[in-house]
Scaffold this motif. Structure first.
Motif, PDB file in Angstrom:
ATOM      1  N   ALA A 695       0.836  -1.196   0.000  1.00 10.22           N
ATOM      2  CA  ALA A 695       0.000   0.000   0.000  1.00 10.22           C
ATOM      3  C   ALA A 695       0.874   1.250   0.000  1.00 10.22           C
ATOM      4  N   LEU A 696       1.851   1.285   0.913  1.00  6.59           N
ATOM      5  CA  LEU A 696       2.794   2.396   1.000  1.00  6.59           C
ATOM      6  C   LEU A 696       4.198   1.818   0.914  1.00  6.59           C
ATOM      7  N   ASN A 697       4.983   2.308  -0.014  1.00  8.26           N
ATOM      8  CA  ASN A 697       6.325   1.778  -0.248  1.00  8.26           C
ATOM      9  C   ASN A 697       7.306   2.960  -0.284  1.00  8.26           C
ATOM     10  N   ILE A 698       8.281   2.960   0.635  1.00  8.42           N
ATOM     11  CA  ILE A 698       9.272   4.038   0.696  1.00  8.42           C
ATOM     12  C   ILE A 698      10.661   3.405   0.626  1.00  8.42           C
ATOM     13  N   ILE A 699      11.491   3.943  -0.261  1.00  8.68           N
ATOM     14  CA  ILE A 699      12.838   3.437  -0.473  1.00  8.68           C
ATOM     15  C   ILE A 699      13.840   4.543  -0.162  1.00  8.68           C
ATOM     16  N   ASN A 700      14.855   4.236   0.658  1.00  7.81           N
ATOM     17  CA  ASN A 700      15.913   5.198   0.977  1.00  7.81           C
ATOM     18  C   ASN A 700      15.348   6.525   1.472  1.00  7.81           C
ATOM     19  N   GLY A 701      14.379   6.438   2.364  1.00  7.50           N
ATOM     20  CA  GLY A 701      13.731   7.643   2.844  1.00  7.50           C
ATOM     21  C   GLY A 701      14.070   7.966   4.290  1.00  7.50           C
ATOM     22  N   ASP A 702      13.998   9.249   4.608  1.00 10.27           N
ATOM     23  CA  ASP A 702      14.090   9.732   5.986  1.00 10.27           C
ATOM     24  C   ASP A 702      12.658  10.069   6.389  1.00 10.27           C
ATOM     25  N   VAL A 703      12.029   9.205   7.208  1.00 10.46           N
ATOM     26  CA  VAL A 703      10.585   9.286   7.402  1.00 10.46           C
ATOM     27  C   VAL A 703      10.231   9.763   8.804  1.00 10.46           C
ATOM     28  N   THR A 704       9.217  10.604   8.862  1.00 17.48           N
ATOM     29  CA  THR A 704       8.563  10.982  10.117  1.00 17.48           C
ATOM     30  C   THR A 704       7.078  10.775   9.893  1.00 17.48           C
ATOM     31  N   ILE A 705       6.537   9.717  10.490  1.00 20.08           N
ATOM     32  CA  ILE A 705       5.171   9.303  10.181  1.00 20.08           C
ATOM     33  C   ILE A 705       4.354   9.255  11.471  1.00 20.08           C
ATOM     34  N   SER A 706       3.218   9.909  11.452  1.00 24.35           N
ATOM     35  CA  SER A 706       2.272   9.805  12.567  1.00 24.35           C
ATOM     36  C   SER A 706       0.855   9.740  11.997  1.00 24.35           C
ATOM     37  N   ARG A 707       0.011   9.082  12.738  1.00 28.73           N
ATOM     38  CA  ARG A 707      -1.402   8.917  12.347  1.00 28.73           C
ATOM     39  C   ARG A 707      -1.539   8.380  10.924  1.00 28.73           C
ATOM     40  N   LEU A 708      -0.774   7.348  10.636  1.00 32.31           N
ATOM     41  CA  LEU A 708      -0.914   6.618   9.374  1.00 32.31           C
ATOM     42  C   LEU A 708      -1.898   5.478   9.593  1.00 32.31           C
ATOM     43  N   SER A 709      -2.890   5.401   8.745  1.00 35.32           N
ATOM     44  CA  SER A 709      -3.884   4.327   8.831  1.00 35.32           C
ATOM     45  C   SER A 709      -3.921   3.599   7.490  1.00 35.32           C
ATOM     46  N   ILE A 710      -3.690   2.277   7.534  1.00 33.06           N
ATOM     47  CA  ILE A 710      -3.793   1.469   6.323  1.00 33.06           C
ATOM     48  C   ILE A 710      -4.775   0.334   6.605  1.00 33.06           C
ATOM     49  N   ARG A 711      -5.789   0.243   5.751  1.00 30.71           N
ATOM     50  CA  ARG A 711      -6.850  -0.740   5.953  1.00 30.71           C
ATOM     51  C   ARG A 711      -7.150  -1.459   4.633  1.00 30.71           C
ATOM     52  N   ASN A 712      -7.490  -2.725   4.774  1.00 23.91           N
ATOM     53  CA  ASN A 712      -7.837  -3.545   3.601  1.00 23.91           C
ATOM     54  C   ASN A 712      -6.714  -3.527   2.562  1.00 23.91           C
ATOM     55  N   ALA A 713      -5.509  -3.854   3.019  1.00 28.21           N
ATOM     56  CA  ALA A 713      -4.363  -3.927   2.119  1.00 28.21           C
ATOM     57  C   ALA A 713      -4.338  -5.292   1.458  1.00 28.21           C
ATOM     58  N   LEU A 714      -4.170  -5.297   0.145  1.00 31.72           N
ATOM     59  CA  LEU A 714      -4.163  -6.557  -0.582  1.00 31.72           C
ATOM     60  C   LEU A 714      -3.017  -7.447  -0.125  1.00 31.72           C
ATOM     61  N   SER A 715      -1.845  -6.847   0.088  1.00 31.94           N
ATOM     62  CA  SER A 715      -0.696  -7.613   0.569  1.00 31.94           C
ATOM     63  C   SER A 715      -0.056  -6.823   1.705  1.00 31.94           C
ATOM     64  N   ASP A 716       1.227  -6.420   1.598  1.00 31.22           N
ATOM     65  CA  ASP A 716       1.868  -5.653   2.671  1.00 31.22           C
ATOM     66  C   ASP A 716       1.245  -4.268   2.799  1.00 31.22           C
ATOM     67  N   ALA A 717       1.186  -3.775   4.039  1.00 28.93           N
ATOM     68  CA  ALA A 717       0.656  -2.440   4.263  1.00 28.93           C
ATOM     69  C   ALA A 717       1.734  -1.381   4.038  1.00 28.93           C
ATOM     70  N   PHE A 718       2.805  -1.444   4.827  1.00 28.44           N
ATOM     71  CA  PHE A 718       3.868  -0.445   4.728  1.00 28.44           C
ATOM     72  C   PHE A 718       5.203  -1.168   4.591  1.00 28.44           C
ATOM     73  N   ASP A 719       5.871  -0.955   3.464  1.00 26.08           N
ATOM     74  CA  ASP A 719       7.179  -1.545   3.195  1.00 26.08           C
ATOM     75  C   ASP A 719       8.193  -0.416   3.127  1.00 26.08           C
ATOM     76  N   CYS A 720       9.205  -0.485   3.995  1.00 23.79           N
ATOM     77  CA  CYS A 720      10.202   0.584   4.074  1.00 23.79           C
ATOM     78  C   CYS A 720      11.592  -0.040   3.964  1.00 23.79           C
ATOM     79  N   ASP A 721      12.261   0.186   2.846  1.00 24.51           N
ATOM     80  CA  ASP A 721      13.592  -0.369   2.620  1.00 24.51           C
ATOM     81  C   ASP A 721      14.639   0.732   2.760  1.00 24.51           C
ATOM     82  N   PHE A 722      15.629   0.482   3.626  1.00 25.65           N
ATOM     83  CA  PHE A 722      16.766   1.379   3.828  1.00 25.65           C
ATOM     84  C   PHE A 722      16.293   2.767   4.266  1.00 25.65           C
ATOM     85  N   CYS A 723      15.405   2.755   5.269  1.00 20.86           N
ATOM     86  CA  CYS A 723      14.828   3.990   5.785  1.00 20.86           C
ATOM     87  C   CYS A 723      15.332   4.273   7.198  1.00 20.86           C
TER      88      CYS A 723
END
Length: 877
Positions: A695-723
């Protein structure tokens, strides 16, 4: 008695040195010179001088110091013992004898079975001679060997590696080069290179270099997504009467058969080879084919080190990055030398056709100049030189046990080289530095690409005609062994009528066309050049390798969408209800701004690709809503390439639903909301009902995440590589509708997760892999198959965690990929509300799991069995 002298006196030490030097010169002139030279080279002697007398004096000095170097050598090195059966050993000896007969190691060489023993472990392996030139096998022992471990075992994060005498790579040279890259902050892929002690069939071969092979293992340990490594082969060369040398170069991927068996990698292969071919032919600029920043950094470091050997056509290696669809340089056989007369040369990148064509691109040249300035700043502070010197001393102390004649590099020459490059070799210290000696390498004056047959073949469908055309541009015949088809429901069509005509040999320069049923959407052709292993190649209807790659558009007319206000440096979508029915790709360095209260709908196949940042400025009472149009099944999502790490994306109070990832040509990313690089700040993003792998895919990111809602995801909800960054006060519900769905799946990342709820997760709520570091606090897990999983040298620490309704395991630590190793987990204030919770915490032998200050006893664990049963993935393709 006079205290002065009318003639120079020769001291006893000088006499001995002179006699020794004369002896050495005499020895070098004797018929047995090769034996002496080999012994000296294996012992680490590298001449630092051009003058024969100075060479001899250096040799005597080095020999005098050698006993002390040997006595002070660091013997605390890993020990590898290798056993090869006698009959198999004879095959390696036969290949070595053949090498001496023909002047190089044969291309077709024996590969034999062997066993590698390390730390009480016995690892099965296949072994062959490594290298091409005779220096790899010149000595009595310490031959270069290529080792491939079986059963997915690994040593030092590598399943495939070479064992080399250190002189083959000029001892500490590759280490100093790679450390320069690291200390300068240049993120260039480098293979593991370290000294080890080796015993073969009971015979002590002394200290050798362990060098990681170009493989997926190397990519993973360098924080790269699974991809492939590309190199060049020489297809043909011709020389004109005026000595103009033209080479026909054929790009290919390493481990081709493995790549072709993987549907995703097979598609990436076509893009990678087509991009490189276009560059060689001059059809695409270097900045369109290569990662500009990394290429500039690599070329600058090569020039500072005088590492011309890395720039020869046969030594280039590139990683294809599947996210950016660009090639990154890999450190390969840099062959740097401590000899000043070979080291100090005007930039060799100006002499080689490939690097000249790269630097002719203004964007690459700009990145190159920036990298030189970065190196200059690092050297001026003194820290880089000090650290290089410290690491050099530690390294040579380890190889002195077998190569006591090894000298140190005069690292001050790096500063001199940098100064001279910057000043154009015009001032006094630089005027005597010449361009690269033409005797070192014969440069080509022109080059063209020889394309693989599958890149020029294709499956086309139009006006009721469906056919596959197979072309053979090669000089060898192509054997077509079989053809099958696949329809949109993934059902196979055997195509008996066509296969009744096969196999067939397609001669050089010819083509063959087969008519196909209309319902086919892709064709699989099993074929291979004469004498080569046959493989299966896939062709998709009306798609060529470069039908689409993620690049900024040059000119975009948005008159169709008057609600998009175009200004310098940004686009703005003003508040309102709007529909977009195109896949819009932005121009370069554009920020997309969407105001609060905006409702965007996309028709099927439409979406956004932004080369810059996005600012979605939703408000709690006026959120931004982005979804599919009324008659669309789904839309193609949003992809964001934050090209400059200082720029970022900010998303507040936004609702994104019914999105898939873009399926554009052979470039097929995973996420419906897809961010590459830069800073990503999220506060109040809701993603629901996605149709993509992530649903959400971030690569090589500097992330600040709050109040993230993921519902009814077909597969992975949040994939974060090298973050790096944090996730807080978020919720993941109903994840993995199809299966194989994780709540948060991270690789090579460092994240803090707090105040987050996971409910109804079909696979792992939190999965940490590939050397990730996670801190998880104050979070709840319910109705999950697995709550927290640490694997592959990852560490999870956490507290105040509550789990309930766990189907399989609440806490797990294990190793899935042996080249990473075991994992660790330490959880305190852990509450499990299930019956029999003690049976829901497991640690594989070698890994560690501590719960509420109590160590969980490690036990045997069949990781393969896990992934074939309860963790088996069925992710959408």
């Amino acid at each position: 008695m006079r205290l002065d002298s009318t003639h120079a006196r020769t001291s006893k030490a000088e006499k001995l040195a002179l006699i020794g030097a004369l002896c050495v010169i005499v020895i070098l002139l004797l018929p047995s010179v090769n034996m002496v030279k080999t012994l000296l080279i294996q012992s680490g002697f590298v001449s630092l001088h051009q003058d024969s007398k100075e060479k001899a004096m250096q040799l005597v000095s080095d020999v005098v110091r050698a006993p002390l170097n040997w006595a002070m050598a660091d013997s605390d090195l890993p020990l590898l013992k290798i056993d090869i059966k006698y009959q198999d050993w004879l095959l390696l000896e036969k290949d070595r004898d053949t090498a001496f007969t023909h002047g190089q190691i044969p291309e077709q060489r024996s590969e034999v079975a062997g066993s590698v023993f390390f730390e009480n472990k016995k690892l099965k392996a296949t072994i062959r001679l490594q290298g091409d030139m005779l220096d790899h096998v010149a000595a009595f022992n310490r031959w270069s060997l290529r080792v491939e471990l079986k059963q997915k075992q690994a040593l030092f994060s590598a399943r495939r590696f070479s064992l080399l005498s250190s002189n083959v790579r000029i001892h500490q040279g590759p280490m100093l080069f790679s450390e320069t890259l690291k200390l300068a902050g240049f993120d260039i892929i480098t293979p593991t290179y370290r000294p080890v002690k080796v015993v073969i069939n009971g015979q002590n071969w002394g200290v050798m270099m362990f060098e990681q092979a170009f493989s997926q293992d190397m990519l993973a340990t360098n924080n790269r997504t699974e991809g492939m490594i590309v190199r060049l082969d020489l297809h043909q060369q011709t020389a004109s009467e005026n000595l103009q040398l033209q080479r026909v170069l054929k790009p290919r991927v390493i481990q081709r058969n493995t790549v072709l068996k993987n549907a995703s990698l097979s598609k990436q292969r076509q893009i990678a080879l087509a991009l490189l071919s276009d560059f060689l032919d001059g059809r695409r600029t270097a900045s369109d084919v290569f990662d500009v920043k990394r290429l500039g950094q690599y070329l600058a470091t090569v020039d500072v080190w005088g590492a011309w050997h890395a720039l020869t056509w046969n030594n280039w290696r590139w990683y294809y990055n599947p996210h950016t669809a660009k090639l990154e340089p890999i450190q390969s056989d840099v062959a740097v030398t401590p000899a000043e007369h070979h080291w100090l040369m005007q930039p060799p990148s100006n002499d080689f056709l490939i690097s000249k064509q790269m630097l002719a691109d203004p964007r690459v040249k700009h990145a190159y100049n920036q990298a030189l300035q970065t190196l200059k700043r690092q050297f001026s502070r003194g820290e880089l030189l000090a650290k290089l010197s410290e690491r050099q001393q530690r390294f040579i102390q380890r190889i002195h046990a077998s190569a006591p004649l090894v000298n140190t590099f005069n690292l001050a020459l790096l500063e001199k080289q940098l100064h001279c490059i910057e000043n154009g070799y015009l001032d006094e210290p630089c005027q005597n530095i010449q361009p690269m000696d033409s005797a070192l390498h014969r440069h080509m004056t022109s080059m063209v690409a020889q394309r693989s047959w599958d890149l020029v073949s294709g499956f086309t469908k139009s006006s009721g005609i469906s056919e596959v055309t197979i072309r053979n541009p090669d000089s060898q015949s192509l054997e077509i062994k079989g053809i099958s088809g696949v329809n949109k429901f993934d059902l196979q069509f055997p195509l008996e009528n066509i296969n009744a005509q096969l196999p067939v040999m397609l001669t050089a320069g010819s083509e063959l066309t087969f008519s196909l049923p209309q319902e086919l959407t892709q064709v699989e052709v099993t074929a291979g050049l004469s004498g080569k292993k046959k493989a299966r190649f896939t062709f998709i209807e009306n798609i060529q390798p470069l039908s689409f790659i993620p690049r900024p558009t040059q000119h975009l007319n948005l008159k169709k969408y008057p609600f998009i206000e175009v200004a310098e440096g940004h686009w703005k979508i003003k508040t309102g209800h709007w529909t977009i029915d195109d896949y819009i790709v932005s121009t370069d360095d554009i920020d997309l701004v969407i105001d609060a209260g905006t409702h965007l709908t996309f028709t099927e196949g439409s979406g956004l690709m932004i080369f810059g940042g996005v600012m979605l400025k939703g408000e709690l009472e006026a959120p931004i809503v982005i979804t599919r149009a009324e008659n669309a099944s789904y839309w193609a999502g949003i992809s964001v390439f934050n090209k400059n790490s200082r720029l970022g994306s900010s998303i507040t109070h936004t609702q994104l639903s019914h999105a898939s990832s873009p399926k554009l040509g052979l470039w097929q990313p995973r996420g419906s909301a897809y961010f590459i690089g830069g800073k990503v700040n999220i506060d109040g993003l809701k993603i629901s009902d996605n149709y993509s792998e992530d649903a959400l895919n971030i690569i090589n990111g500097d992330v600040t995440i709050s109040r993230l809602s993921i519902r009814n995801a077909l597969s992975d909800a949040f994939d974060c590589d090298f973050c790096t960054g944090s996730v807080s006060n978020s919720a993941f519900n109903d994840v993995g509708a199809r299966s194989g769905g994780d709540g948060i799946d991270v690789s090579g990342s460092n994240l803090k997760i707090s105040g987050t709820h996971f409910t109804n997760i079909r696979d792992k709520a939190i999965s940490a892999g590939e050397r990730s570091q996670l801190a998880v606090y104050d979070s709840q897990f319910s109705r999950v198959n697995f709550a927290l999983v640490a694997k592959d040298d990852s560490t999870i620490v956490g507290s105040k965690l509550t789990v309930m309704d766990v189907n399989h395991y609440a806490l797990m630590s294990y190793s899935k990929k042996p080249y990473f190793g075991p994992a660790k987990m330490d959880i305190s204030e852990f509450t499990c509300k299930d019956v029999g919770c003690g049976q829901k915490m497991v640690s594989q032998i070698g890994s560690m799991l501590s719960v509420n200050d109590k160590q969980i006893t490690p036990q045997p664990l069949s990781v393969k069995g896990l992934y074939q049963t309860v963790m088996k993935s069925d992710k959408p393709k």
